[in-house]
Design a protein around this motif. Structure first.
Motif, PDB file in Angstrom:
ATOM      1  N   VAL A  25       6.166   0.180   7.398  1.00 24.15           N
ATOM      2  CA  VAL A  25       5.571   1.552   7.175  1.00 24.15           C
ATOM      3  C   VAL A  25       6.727   2.549   6.563  1.00 24.15           C
ATOM      4  CG1 VAL A  25       4.672   3.348   8.735  1.00 24.15           C
ATOM      5  CG2 VAL A  25       3.882   1.002   9.047  1.00 24.15           C
ATOM      6  N   ILE A  26       7.649   2.419   7.021  1.00 26.77           N
ATOM      7  CA  ILE A  26       8.794   3.293   6.442  1.00 26.77           C
ATOM      8  C   ILE A  26       9.281   3.207   5.106  1.00 26.77           C
ATOM      9  CG2 ILE A  26      11.386   3.972   6.828  1.00 26.77           C
ATOM     10  CD1 ILE A  26       9.370   5.238   8.953  1.00 26.77           C
ATOM     11  N   LEU A  27       9.176   1.896   4.511  1.00 25.50           N
ATOM     12  CA  LEU A  27       9.463   1.510   3.090  1.00 25.50           C
ATOM     13  C   LEU A  27       8.314   2.018   2.293  1.00 25.50           C
ATOM     14  CD1 LEU A  27      11.149  -1.952   3.146  1.00 25.50           C
ATOM     15  CD2 LEU A  27      12.133   0.367   2.781  1.00 25.50           C
ATOM     16  N   LEU A  28       6.815   1.980   2.754  1.00 25.43           N
ATOM     17  CA  LEU A  28       5.887   2.490   2.096  1.00 25.43           C
ATOM     18  C   LEU A  28       5.846   3.999   2.105  1.00 25.43           C
ATOM     19  CD1 LEU A  28       2.810   0.637   3.603  1.00 25.43           C
ATOM     20  CD2 LEU A  28       3.772   0.299   1.144  1.00 25.43           C
ATOM     21  N   ILE A  29       6.394   4.603   2.896  1.00 27.94           N
ATOM     22  CA  ILE A  29       6.634   5.987   2.896  1.00 27.94           C
ATOM     23  C   ILE A  29       7.576   6.515   1.728  1.00 27.94           C
ATOM     24  CG2 ILE A  29       7.420   8.129   4.178  1.00 27.94           C
ATOM     25  CD1 ILE A  29       5.856   6.952   6.844  1.00 27.94           C
ATOM     26  N   HIS A  30       8.850   5.472   2.088  1.00 27.19           N
ATOM     27  CA  HIS A  30      10.009   5.664   1.099  1.00 27.19           C
ATOM     28  C   HIS A  30       9.589   5.584  -0.270  1.00 27.19           C
ATOM     29  CE1 HIS A  30      14.117   5.579  -0.109  1.00 27.19           C
ATOM     30  NE2 HIS A  30      14.095   4.514  -0.997  1.00 27.19           N
ATOM     31  N   GLY A  31       8.710   4.626  -0.673  1.00 33.98           N
ATOM     32  CA  GLY A  31       8.138   4.367  -1.952  1.00 33.98           C
ATOM     33  C   GLY A  31       7.323   5.413  -2.276  1.00 33.98           C
ATOM     34  N   TRP A  32       6.750   6.138  -1.636  1.00 39.60           N
ATOM     35  CA  TRP A  32       5.871   7.203  -1.844  1.00 39.60           C
ATOM     36  C   TRP A  32       6.633   8.500  -2.182  1.00 39.60           C
ATOM     37  CZ3 TRP A  32       1.072   8.425  -3.486  1.00 39.60           C
ATOM     38  CH2 TRP A  32       0.743   9.637  -3.725  1.00 39.60           C
ATOM     39  N   LEU A  33       7.508   8.682  -1.346  1.00 35.66           N
ATOM     40  CA  LEU A  33       8.389   9.919  -1.531  1.00 35.66           C
ATOM     41  C   LEU A  33       9.347   9.813  -2.796  1.00 35.66           C
ATOM     42  CD1 LEU A  33       9.732  10.735   2.017  1.00 35.66           C
ATOM     43  CD2 LEU A  33       8.142  11.903   0.702  1.00 35.66           C
ATOM     44  N   ASN A  34       9.549   8.462  -3.372  1.00 38.46           N
ATOM     45  CA  ASN A  34      10.435   8.342  -4.484  1.00 38.46           C
ATOM     46  C   ASN A  34       9.684   7.425  -5.595  1.00 38.46           C
ATOM     47  OD1 ASN A  34      13.035   9.075  -3.477  1.00 38.46           O
ATOM     48  ND2 ASN A  34      12.631   7.625  -1.749  1.00 38.46           N
ATOM     49  N   ARG A  35       8.127   7.731  -5.720  1.00 40.78           N
ATOM     50  CA  ARG A  35       7.411   7.349  -6.853  1.00 40.78           C
ATOM     51  C   ARG A  35       7.672   7.833  -8.285  1.00 40.78           C
ATOM     52  NH1 ARG A  35       5.080  11.304  -3.882  1.00 40.78           N
ATOM     53  NH2 ARG A  35       3.744  12.615  -5.211  1.00 40.78           N
ATOM     54  N   LYS A  36       8.094   8.806  -8.308  1.00 38.19           N
ATOM     55  CA  LYS A  36       8.623   9.435  -9.852  1.00 38.19           C
ATOM     56  C   LYS A  36       9.888   8.715 -10.234  1.00 38.19           C
ATOM     57  CE  LYS A  36       6.758  14.045  -9.096  1.00 38.19           C
ATOM     58  NZ  LYS A  36       6.912  15.755  -9.120  1.00 38.19           N
ATOM     59  N   ALA A  37      10.592   8.326  -9.274  1.00 34.43           N
ATOM     60  CA  ALA A  37      11.990   7.778  -9.802  1.00 34.43           C
ATOM     61  C   ALA A  37      11.561   6.322  -9.975  1.00 34.43           C
ATOM     62  CB  ALA A  37      12.947   8.067  -8.946  1.00 34.43           C
ATOM     63  N   LEU A  38      10.937   5.842  -8.986  1.00 36.37           N
ATOM     64  CA  LEU A  38      10.446   4.251  -9.277  1.00 36.37           C
ATOM     65  C   LEU A  38       9.456   4.199 -10.410  1.00 36.37           C
ATOM     66  CD1 LEU A  38       9.510   3.506  -5.626  1.00 36.37           C
ATOM     67  CD2 LEU A  38      11.542   2.641  -6.924  1.00 36.37           C
ATOM     68  N   SER A  39       8.801   4.984 -10.948  1.00 37.21           N
ATOM     69  CA  SER A  39       8.067   4.918 -11.937  1.00 37.21           C
ATOM     70  C   SER A  39       9.007   4.857 -13.252  1.00 37.21           C
ATOM     71  CB  SER A  39       6.735   5.858 -12.072  1.00 37.21           C
ATOM     72  OG  SER A  39       7.113   7.142 -12.323  1.00 37.21           O
ATOM     73  N   ARG A  40       9.890   5.906 -13.186  1.00 31.70           N
ATOM     74  CA  ARG A  40      10.837   6.042 -14.309  1.00 31.70           C
ATOM     75  C   ARG A  40      11.684   4.686 -14.507  1.00 31.70           C
ATOM     76  NH1 ARG A  40      11.838  11.354 -12.638  1.00 31.70           N
ATOM     77  NH2 ARG A  40      13.373  10.505 -11.495  1.00 31.70           N
ATOM     78  N   TYR A  41      12.172   4.128 -13.318  1.00 37.68           N
ATOM     79  CA  TYR A  41      12.929   2.995 -13.496  1.00 37.68           C
ATOM     80  C   TYR A  41      12.296   1.730 -13.927  1.00 37.68           C
ATOM     81  CZ  TYR A  41      15.649  -0.835 -11.591  1.00 37.68           C
ATOM     82  OH  TYR A  41      16.457  -1.865 -11.652  1.00 37.68           O
ATOM     83  N   PHE A  42      10.844   1.648 -13.727  1.00 39.93           N
ATOM     84  CA  PHE A  42      10.064   0.479 -13.898  1.00 39.93           C
ATOM     85  C   PHE A  42       9.444   0.798 -15.441  1.00 39.93           C
ATOM     86  CE2 PHE A  42      10.373  -0.587  -9.288  1.00 39.93           C
ATOM     87  CZ  PHE A  42      10.948  -1.793  -9.605  1.00 39.93           C
ATOM     88  N   GLY A  43       9.494   1.878 -15.734  1.00 45.04           N
ATOM     89  CA  GLY A  43       8.677   2.543 -16.953  1.00 45.04           C
ATOM     90  C   GLY A  43       7.330   2.346 -17.139  1.00 45.04           C
ATOM     91  N   LEU A  44       6.696   2.828 -15.849  1.00 46.97           N
ATOM     92  CA  LEU A  44       5.282   2.327 -15.826  1.00 46.97           C
ATOM     93  C   LEU A  44       4.611   4.005 -15.915  1.00 46.97           C
ATOM     94  CD1 LEU A  44       5.141   0.425 -12.653  1.00 46.97           C
ATOM     95  CD2 LEU A  44       4.828  -0.419 -14.707  1.00 46.97           C
TER      96      LEU A  44
END
Length: 102
Positions: free
Chosen positions: A58-77
């Motif tokens: 649950v916490i990692l899902l929240i963490h992913g949501w809070l960092n979704r912009k950085a993750l999308s840039r990192y993965f180029g999505l």
């Protein structure tokens, strides 16, 4: 409430729960039979491990949501691809949980 202020707390909580879950998993793996470790039975470690693992998820899902912009840039999505990846992950997680309960 500004959710960005939760980012450091969620990160530390995710790391802490993961480390405790890792230790309980190692105890379950390394302690033979129905033994005990530090005065606690393997059954207690199993229960703690299961609940901590659910909490980490649950916490990692929240963490992913809070960092979704950085993750999308990192993965180029693109934004749409991020939503699709999230939907696929949710379906796979539901399938694994559903199979485990059978």
């Amino acid at each position: 409430m500004n959710l960005e202020r939760l980012r450091p707390t969620v990160t530390v909580l995710a790391l802490s729960l993961f480390l405790i879950s890792l230790v309980t998993g190692l105890v379950l793996w390394l302690v033979p039979g129905r033994g005990a470790f530090l005065g606690l039975s393997k059954g207690i470690y199993k229960d703690v491990h299961i609940y901590l693992s659910l909490g980490v998820t649950v916490i990692l899902l929240i963490h992913g949501w809070l960092n979704r912009k950085a993750l999308s840039r990192y993965f180029g999505l693109s934004r749409a691809a991020c939503w699709q990846a999230g939907a696929v992950t949710a379906v796979l997680l539901a399938a694994v949980v559903g199979m485990k309960s059978l």
